[in-house]
Every structure is written in structure tokens, then in C-alpha cells.
Design an enzyme around this catalytic site. Sequence first.
Site, short mmCIF file in Angstrom:
data_model
loop_
_atom_site.label_atom_id
_atom_site.label_comp_id
_atom_site.label_asym_id
_atom_site.label_seq_id
_atom_site.Cartn_x
_atom_site.Cartn_y
_atom_site.Cartn_z
N HIS A 185 0.87 -1.18 0.00
CA HIS A 185 0.00 0.00 0.00
C HIS A 185 0.92 1.23 0.00
O HIS A 185 1.02 1.95 0.99
CB HIS A 185 -0.93 -0.05 1.22
CG HIS A 185 -2.17 0.79 1.08
ND1 HIS A 185 -3.43 0.28 1.23
CD2 HIS A 185 -2.33 2.10 0.82
CE1 HIS A 185 -4.33 1.24 1.06
NE2 HIS A 185 -3.68 2.36 0.82
N GLU A 187 -4.34 -0.28 -5.40
CA GLU A 187 -4.37 0.84 -6.34
C GLU A 187 -3.04 1.06 -7.07
O GLU A 187 -2.41 2.13 -6.93
CB GLU A 187 -4.79 2.11 -5.60
CG GLU A 187 -6.09 1.94 -4.84
CD GLU A 187 -6.64 3.23 -4.27
OE1 GLU A 187 -5.96 4.26 -4.38
OE2 GLU A 187 -7.75 3.21 -3.72
N ASN A 207 -12.24 -0.23 -5.21
CA ASN A 207 -12.25 0.89 -4.28
C ASN A 207 -13.02 2.02 -4.93
O ASN A 207 -12.63 2.50 -6.00
CB ASN A 207 -10.83 1.38 -3.99
CG ASN A 207 -9.99 0.34 -3.27
OD1 ASN A 207 -10.48 -0.74 -2.91
ND2 ASN A 207 -8.73 0.65 -3.04
N TYR A 215 -14.87 5.82 -4.42
CA TYR A 215 -15.13 7.03 -3.62
C TYR A 215 -16.04 8.00 -4.34
O TYR A 215 -16.91 8.62 -3.73
CB TYR A 215 -13.80 7.72 -3.27
CG TYR A 215 -12.99 6.91 -2.30
CD1 TYR A 215 -13.21 7.03 -0.93
CD2 TYR A 215 -12.05 5.98 -2.73
CE1 TYR A 215 -12.50 6.28 -0.02
CE2 TYR A 215 -11.34 5.22 -1.83
CZ TYR A 215 -11.58 5.37 -0.47
OH TYR A 215 -10.89 4.60 0.42
N GLU A 217 -12.93 -0.76 -0.67
CA GLU A 217 -12.84 0.52 0.05
C GLU A 217 -14.00 1.39 -0.38
O GLU A 217 -14.31 1.48 -1.57
CB GLU A 217 -11.55 1.29 -0.31
CG GLU A 217 -10.31 0.84 0.39
CD GLU A 217 -9.09 1.66 0.00
OE1 GLU A 217 -9.22 2.87 -0.29
OE2 GLU A 217 -8.00 1.08 -0.03
C1 GCO Z 1 -6.26 5.28 -1.47
C2 GCO Z 1 -5.95 4.39 -0.37
C3 GCO Z 1 -6.23 4.96 0.96
C4 GCO Z 1 -6.77 6.34 1.10
C5 GCO Z 1 -8.24 6.40 0.85
C6 GCO Z 1 -8.82 7.79 0.94
O1 GCO Z 1 -7.32 5.20 -2.05
O2 GCO Z 1 -5.39 6.09 -1.79
O3 GCO Z 1 -6.39 3.13 -0.52
O4 GCO Z 1 -4.95 4.87 1.46
O5 GCO Z 1 -6.54 6.81 2.36
O6 GCO Z 1 -8.52 5.92 -0.42
O7 GCO Z 1 -8.25 8.65 0.01
#
Ligand code: GCO
Length: 451
Positions: A124, A169, A296, A298, A356
Site C-alpha cells: 500500500h 491501487e 475501491n 469514492y 474501500e
Molecule cells: C487510497 C488508499 C487509501 C486512502 C483512501 C482515501 O485510495 O489512496 O487506498 O490509502 O486513504 O482511499 O483517500
Amino acid sequence: MTTPAGRVFPAGFVWGVATSAYQIEGAAAADGKGPSIWDTFSHQPGHTRGGATGDIAVDHYHRYAEDVRLMAELGLPTYRFSTAWTRVVPTGSGPANPLGLDFYDRLVDELLAHHIEPYLTLFHYDLPQALQDAGGWPNRDTAYRFADYAHIMAERLGDRVTHWITHNEPLVTAFMGHLSGEHAPGIKDPTAAFQAGHHLLLSHGLAYAAIRGAAKRPPTIGITLNLTPIHPASDSEADAQAAARVDMLSNRLSLDPLLRGAYPPELQGLLELMLAGALHEGDLEIIRRLDWLGVNYYSRAVVRYDPDVAFVEAGPTRPVGHEYSQMWEIYPPGLYELLTRIWRDYAPSAEIVVAENGVPVPDGLDFDGRVRDERRIRYLRDHLAEVQRAVQAGVPVRGYFVWSLLDNFEWALGYGMRFGLIYVDYETLARTLKDSGRWYSRVIAANALPD
Ligand code: GCO
């Protein structure tokens, strides 16, 4: 009390939370740990907000037992975390550091003692600085060193850990680390970015084989990708093409090789240039090894044609009248769009997990000691409703992980962004369960969304 059928998740749905080593562990040089590129980068002026570093972070290294107890109180059946390569192999190659391995051994045992299933991520963002000095991810050799490290971890923990994640990622490491330079190692070189991306994917496949070879219990091995629906800002042909180009580089550049065994044909010209000498015969066969895919999610991105932006000729816009968090637009239907698209376009044999999902909220302790983070509850509820919608549409989504268990170090943004279900006072490092944590705990217990 009855729960309407539409609000119930499939039997066996996997619930969890996610963290990563550099963001929570602290103890940056304890017990023989070597420096990673994030140790170096965060200590250089101007790279992180307020000069923040992960030297202490939330001190999970010393407080892991308390943190596991909090997870157990939440009723969490799984926990996704990452191991720091430089704790285990301080210079990235050579013999393992027993004290570093012992820490993860203790953590895994503590989790299992609390009936929490570990999901272990090997990388990570925290590449050993010594490997960076030897060329980092743009150097093919780094991929083989990563497989050696994966072997060490699987040999030690593969009797107890079933679920493995090679990379988190990879395109963030490639592009934010080597093109925009916002992340470690802070390089701004397009060729380095594409070569890093290819070697990260290659190392995924090499590590897949290494884990399979060394783990005592049959592993399931995945990768987590940050995927973003890309929408054009208008109906114009130029914006539509701009969106397609951004989609190619942010989504298809990793999905296609992992799930189809080929880079997108539309990128052939660019990749011939960027990967000249780096793409070897057989690489794509190695990359295409996957038991499960972590998504992941967001936010989405809305882009418009912008000839001044190199490569993609596209730039971001912020549609007015929408809701935003401190970092991104809040756009729950994007998760449904992503999950159904992956299923429709790739029909992967690999299982799909939301690895995530979460939101930064500027929350804090109220007078009575409670953290009333209602916006986070709303965010999680709305996104989980989209997961249900995808399941009803026939996408076999197997699980969901909230980012994150605790407030933590948000990379270049330092400690300004709070993503946790648990609030951390950065002076005392005291932990306080937020309202969202209580809410999530009820969702897990019911395997359903509350009304
Ligand atoms: C990323 C990672 C996390 C972050 C999260 C929020 O997406 O960069 O997996 O380490 O903290 O996504 O930005």
C-alpha cells in the site's frame, strides 16, 4: 422486527473495514524497520500538508491489541490491513527481519483470537527506499523483489491467512507517484509512470504464484483498484472523447490486463512508446492471475475537453448543484454503475468485492463525548443501497469494506481528513467510537440496511 427483503444482503456477505500500514502504524524505525519512500517523502519539505509524517500516525504498532478489541466490539468479521515491506525486509531484498515478521504474526493471532478474518494487503504505497534508490517500480527487478517478499509473508502467515491482496491501487502508485508527483517518490516523468504501472501489475502476477507456492492453506488472492466512472461535462463529441480517454487510463489500463490479459487496443500506440523494452513476451499471461477483484470506490469524475492537458487532453470540472465532501463529489450511483459495468464488460471469473468506500468528514467530539458524524452514515447508507441495487441486477458482489477503521494519515493531505469509524485525538491518541461506527455495527449484525 422484520426487515424488508430488499434491504437484506446475500447470505455470507463479507463485512469489513480497511486500513494501511503507513497510515496507521507509526513506529517508523522500531524493531529494525527500514525506511520506505513514504518516510523519505513525508520528511521532505512541501510534500504533505503541515509537514505531517507517519512517524507516529495513530501508533497502531503499539496499540494493535486495543484496536483489535475495538473491532471485536463492532462485531467486525473481517479486517483488511497492509503489511509494511520495510518492517519485514528492511532494504527490500535479502533476509527477513524477525522482529518485523513477529509483529504481523501477533496481529494475525490477535485477530483470529477475536474471530476476525484477516485480509492482508502486501503493498500500500510504501516501497523500500533502498529499492527506490535502485530505480523503484520503473525498474523491472523491483517486481521480482516484491515476489520474494510475498513468498516470505506467505511462508510465515499462510497457515492462518487465507485472503491476500497483492497491491492496493497500482495506478495511484504509478501516476500520483511518477507523473503528478503528489505521492512518493514524487517523480514527474510519463515514461517512468507507465513503466512503474506495468511492473506493478507484473509483480502482482509474480506474487500470486509466490503466495500459492508458499501458503499452507489454499489462498484466495486479489488486487484492489481505485475505479472511477468518468462522465463527460456536456453532450459535445469533444467532451465524450475526453471522457473515454480518461476512462482508458484510469480504469481500463488495469482492468483489461488483469481481466482480459491484454492492454486496451486503443492504447497500443501510446504503450508501444511508453513501454518500449518494458513489456516482455509472456508478461500479460503472468498478470492475468486473479481470484478476486477489490473495487475501491469514492466518487466519479466529470471531465471536459482541455487541449492544454498532456496525454488525455481532458480536465476535471465540478458540476454545480451537487454534493461534495472535503475531497470529492458525493455520487452514490457511481458505485452501481461501476459494479454493473465490470460485470457486463468483463464477466470476471474473479469474485467482486467493494474493498474501500468511505468519506472524509470534519467531525469531532461533542460536549458529551459523542461524535455525531451523520454525513458519514448517510454516505455509507446510500452507497450500500447501491451495492444492493447491483446485487439485485445480478452482479455477484461478495463483500464490502469501509475505509477506514480509524482516522489516519491521508498521504499528501496529512491528518486533515478524517475517514474513520473511530475518532482519534491526535494529541492523546485516544480512540472514540463515532456514531457511524455504531451504525455500521448494526448493519453487520442484521446483514441488512436499517430502515
Ligand atoms: C487510497 C488508499 C487509501 C486512502 C483512501 C482515501 O485510495 O489512496 O487506498 O490509502 O486513504 O482511499 O483517500
